[in-house]
Design a protein around this motif. Structure first.
Motif, mmCIF file in Angstrom:
data_model
loop_
_atom_site.group_PDB
_atom_site.id
_atom_site.type_symbol
_atom_site.label_atom_id
_atom_site.label_comp_id
_atom_site.label_asym_id
_atom_site.label_seq_id
_atom_site.Cartn_x
_atom_site.Cartn_y
_atom_site.Cartn_z
ATOM 1 N N ASP A 70 0.868 -1.385 0.127
ATOM 2 C CA ASP A 70 0.029 -0.006 -0.165
ATOM 3 C C ASP A 70 0.894 1.306 0.166
ATOM 4 O O ASP A 70 1.888 1.354 0.421
ATOM 5 C CB ASP A 70 -0.972 0.097 1.329
ATOM 6 N N LYS A 71 0.365 2.321 -0.606
ATOM 7 C CA LYS A 71 0.919 3.531 -0.808
ATOM 8 C C LYS A 71 1.084 4.392 0.684
ATOM 9 O O LYS A 71 0.134 3.965 1.417
ATOM 10 C CB LYS A 71 0.340 4.454 -1.777
ATOM 11 N N LYS A 72 2.088 4.968 0.997
ATOM 12 C CA LYS A 72 2.021 5.850 2.378
ATOM 13 C C LYS A 72 1.079 6.754 2.223
ATOM 14 O O LYS A 72 1.164 7.376 1.099
ATOM 15 C CB LYS A 72 3.469 6.262 2.476
ATOM 16 N N ARG A 73 0.181 7.062 3.151
ATOM 17 C CA ARG A 73 -0.691 8.046 3.309
ATOM 18 C C ARG A 73 -0.186 9.384 3.804
ATOM 19 O O ARG A 73 0.009 9.051 5.093
ATOM 20 C CB ARG A 73 -1.979 7.591 3.973
ATOM 21 N N VAL A 74 -0.280 10.338 3.353
ATOM 22 C CA VAL A 74 0.737 11.560 3.725
ATOM 23 C C VAL A 74 -0.149 12.673 3.801
ATOM 24 O O VAL A 74 -0.711 13.118 2.736
ATOM 25 C CB VAL A 74 1.785 11.927 2.847
ATOM 26 N N ALA A 75 -0.520 13.259 5.092
ATOM 27 C CA ALA A 75 -1.403 14.490 5.215
ATOM 28 C C ALA A 75 -0.702 15.544 4.974
ATOM 29 O O ALA A 75 0.305 15.945 5.411
ATOM 30 C CB ALA A 75 -2.215 14.412 6.597
ATOM 31 N N ILE A 76 -1.311 16.626 4.220
ATOM 32 C CA ILE A 76 -0.895 17.784 3.992
ATOM 33 C C ILE A 76 -1.591 18.638 4.210
ATOM 34 O O ILE A 76 -2.821 18.965 4.109
ATOM 35 C CB ILE A 76 -0.093 17.984 2.783
ATOM 36 N N GLN A 77 -1.333 20.364 4.558
ATOM 37 C CA GLN A 77 -2.306 21.427 4.647
ATOM 38 C C GLN A 77 -2.097 22.017 3.165
ATOM 39 O O GLN A 77 -1.022 22.265 2.610
ATOM 40 C CB GLN A 77 -1.578 22.499 5.655
ATOM 41 N N ALA A 110 -0.035 19.735 -5.420
ATOM 42 C CA ALA A 110 0.616 20.696 -5.857
ATOM 43 C C ALA A 110 1.171 21.960 -4.885
ATOM 44 O O ALA A 110 1.672 22.757 -5.363
ATOM 45 C CB ALA A 110 0.331 21.267 -7.346
ATOM 46 N N SER A 111 0.647 21.835 -3.959
ATOM 47 C CA SER A 111 1.064 22.704 -2.914
ATOM 48 C C SER A 111 2.395 22.616 -2.246
ATOM 49 O O SER A 111 3.119 21.553 -2.523
ATOM 50 C CB SER A 111 0.144 22.827 -1.357
ATOM 51 N N PHE A 112 3.124 23.628 -1.827
ATOM 52 C CA PHE A 112 4.338 23.455 -1.237
ATOM 53 C C PHE A 112 4.536 22.109 -0.182
ATOM 54 O O PHE A 112 5.592 21.653 -0.041
ATOM 55 C CB PHE A 112 5.198 24.588 -0.561
ATOM 56 N N HIS A 113 3.521 21.868 0.709
ATOM 57 C CA HIS A 113 3.540 20.697 1.369
ATOM 58 C C HIS A 113 3.679 19.571 0.565
ATOM 59 O O HIS A 113 4.234 18.710 1.044
ATOM 60 C CB HIS A 113 2.372 20.892 2.154
ATOM 61 N N GLU A 114 2.931 19.269 -0.439
ATOM 62 C CA GLU A 114 3.099 18.231 -1.288
ATOM 63 C C GLU A 114 4.240 17.928 -1.897
ATOM 64 O O GLU A 114 4.849 16.962 -1.842
ATOM 65 C CB GLU A 114 1.792 17.956 -2.335
ATOM 66 N N PHE A 127 10.461 13.903 0.251
ATOM 67 C CA PHE A 127 11.006 13.226 1.332
ATOM 68 C C PHE A 127 10.787 11.666 1.116
ATOM 69 O O PHE A 127 11.318 10.776 1.244
ATOM 70 C CB PHE A 127 10.308 13.523 2.701
ATOM 71 N N PHE A 128 9.477 11.612 0.685
ATOM 72 C CA PHE A 128 9.017 10.057 0.445
ATOM 73 C C PHE A 128 9.005 9.515 -0.979
ATOM 74 O O PHE A 128 9.127 8.417 -1.052
ATOM 75 C CB PHE A 128 7.536 9.951 0.855
ATOM 76 N N GLY A 129 9.438 10.196 -1.794
ATOM 77 C CA GLY A 129 9.053 10.051 -3.243
ATOM 78 C C GLY A 129 7.795 9.877 -3.907
ATOM 79 O O GLY A 129 6.868 10.337 -3.204
ATOM 80 N N ASP A 130 7.643 9.685 -5.019
ATOM 81 C CA ASP A 130 6.352 9.913 -5.731
ATOM 82 C C ASP A 130 5.318 8.864 -5.566
ATOM 83 O O ASP A 130 4.100 9.176 -5.683
ATOM 84 C CB ASP A 130 6.440 9.708 -7.326
ATOM 85 N N ASP A 131 5.693 7.724 -5.040
ATOM 86 C CA ASP A 131 4.817 6.763 -4.579
ATOM 87 C C ASP A 131 4.140 6.893 -3.274
ATOM 88 O O ASP A 131 3.863 6.157 -2.396
ATOM 89 C CB ASP A 131 5.300 5.257 -4.549
#
Length: 276
Positions: free
Chosen positions: A2-9, A13-17, A23-27
């Motif tokens: 499963d892909k890592k689920r990363v929460a962003i504000q 395409a925001s700077f957080h993404e 850090f994590f790569g594209d996946d």
């Protein structure tokens, strides 16, 4: 897997993404949240595996409300990302600069480009919650009189053209992001940086003693931030980042620091990552 689920504000395409991808790569699976608190709630409620949270900017300084979230949620810090903030003026394909009447972006992004806009006082500048959201709105509503201040990722994702590149006033502008998780197993092999928080005792010179302990043990203090303790006059939490070359020196320093502090919390040990 499963892909890592990363929460962003913010949204895609925001700077957080952009920081999450660095850090994590594209996946990864990006979990879009409207506020920093909502990212923490997503992690607490198992809707995300990690949070990427901005903690300081080289121009705007520390994001103090996020230190409060670190204190309240007790997540582990497992990494950091430094991201060069490059701001561009984005418009629909074919739109000319002469057509522009409105500029939209996050208030911090706007402030970082104020020198550029001083030259165009006729432009109506509007604040919004997210740089990428402004870019998306231009695409969705086909706005021909509006531009967004955002990054190259937003231009690519929302099929916008870059009218002006690198309009930020300070070309050495960067933001530091923390990577948070609630996983219990968070040992990072080769960790050489830590974030800690503590209060000092009320004896004279207690903070100076703590700082001297780090220096005497060759542990480099890279950041110190104070925050008032809620409801307690003249009492402060200190948030400190330290780096070391020899783990034994760091461990010795921590054992001594404990004697001069109260409410000591090790928020995370991780790999220093200051490349921008």
């Amino acid at each position: 897997m499963d892909k890592k689920r990363v929460a962003i504000q913010g949204i895609k395409a925001s700077f957080h993404e952009e920081a999450a991808l660095k850090f994590f790569g594209d996946d990864i699976e990006t979990i879009e949240c409207s506020s920093f608190k909502q990212t923490c709630q997503a992690l607490r409620n198992k809707k995300a595996d990690y949070v990427v949270m901005a903690i300081e900017n080289s121009i705007a300084g520390s994001l103090l409300p996020n230190y409060t979230l670190l204190r309240d949620y007790h997540f582990s810090i497992i990494g950091e990302v430094y991201l060069r903030i490059q701001l561009h003026l984005l418009a629909l394909p074919g739109v000319k600069f002469e057509q522009i009447k409105n500029v939209e972006s996050h208030p911090i992004a706007i402030r970082q480009c104020i020198d550029f806009f001083d030259e165009y006082p006729h432009l109506n500048i509007k604040e919004s919650t997210d740089t990428a959201a402004c870019a998306k709105r231009i695409r969705d509503e086909q706005l021909t009189d509006t531009v967004a201040i955002a990054n190259q990722l937003a231009a690519k994702l929302y099929n916008l053209e870059i009218l002006e590149r690198r309009i930020e006033s300070n070309k050495k502008n960067y933001t530091r992001f923390l990577i948070l998780t609630d996983h219990k197993e968070t040992d990072i092999p080769g960790a050489n940086k830590a974030s800690i928080s503590f209060q000092t005792t009320d004896e004279v010179g207690s903070l100076a003693k703590v700082l001297n302990i780090f220096a005497e043990n060759e542990v480099n203090l890279t950041k110190i931030q104070s925050m008032p303790v809620l409801g307690r006059r003249n009492e402060y939490n200190f948030y400190v980042d330290v780096e070391w070359d020899k783990t034994a020196h760091y461990q010795e320093a921590i054992s001594k620091v404990l004697r001069h502090t109260v409410n000591f919390t090790l928020m995370g040990e991780y790999l220093k990552n200051d490349r921008v």
